[in-house]
Design a protein around this motif. Structure first.
Motif: not given
Length: 135
Positions: A5-15, A17-34
């Motif tokens: 499973v890919v793309g699960l973020f703490r803010e999107l999952v009820r209950g 979620t301590a083991n999930l990354p926060g979406a806001s922490e990952l903003v801008g981590k990919l280059s435009e190309e990737v």
């Protein structure tokens, strides 16, 4: 092959979620190309579970995303429908293992293979449920 499973973020999952990354922490981590490569890869996914629900973008808190929790797969990975939105708008960082798979190219699925994935929807739902439960 184990489905991941890919793309699960703490803010999107009820209950729990301590083991999930926060979406806001990952903003801008990919280059435009990737990000472009990821969008093409995700675009090859097969919808397997449709959810008639709109949810708010957890980063801007205003944009409503229709069908965001719907689930797609390519047989290797399972992701929420709204992952494309997050990658396109925010270029959210994703796991290295997934990005390596993206770099190797999206599987080109025949009509028959796509139908087989739909028939396996319960397997993909279970993988997703396991990932969201924190187990």
């Amino acid at each position: 092959m184990t489905v991941r499973v890919v793309g699960l973020f703490r803010e999107l999952v009820r209950g729990s979620t301590a083991n999930l990354p926060g979406a806001s922490e990952l903003v801008g981590k990919l280059s435009e190309e990737v990000a472009g490569q990821v969008l093409r890869y995700l675009g090859e996914g097969v919808p397997i579970i449709d959810v008639m629900e709109a949810n708010l973008d957890p980063i801007d808190g205003r944009t409503r995303l229709s069908g965001g929790p719907s689930i797609e797969t390519n047989g290797r990975w399972v992701w929420r429908n709204d992952l494309r939105y997050f990658v396109e708008k925010y270029r959210l960082g994703l796991p290295a293992e997934f990005l390596a798979d993206v770099a190797s190219g999206a599987p080109k699925l025949s009509v028959a293979e796509r139908a087989q994935l739909v028939e396996r929807w319960q397997e993909f739902r279970e993988a997703y449920s396991h990932a969201t439960s924190g187990r």
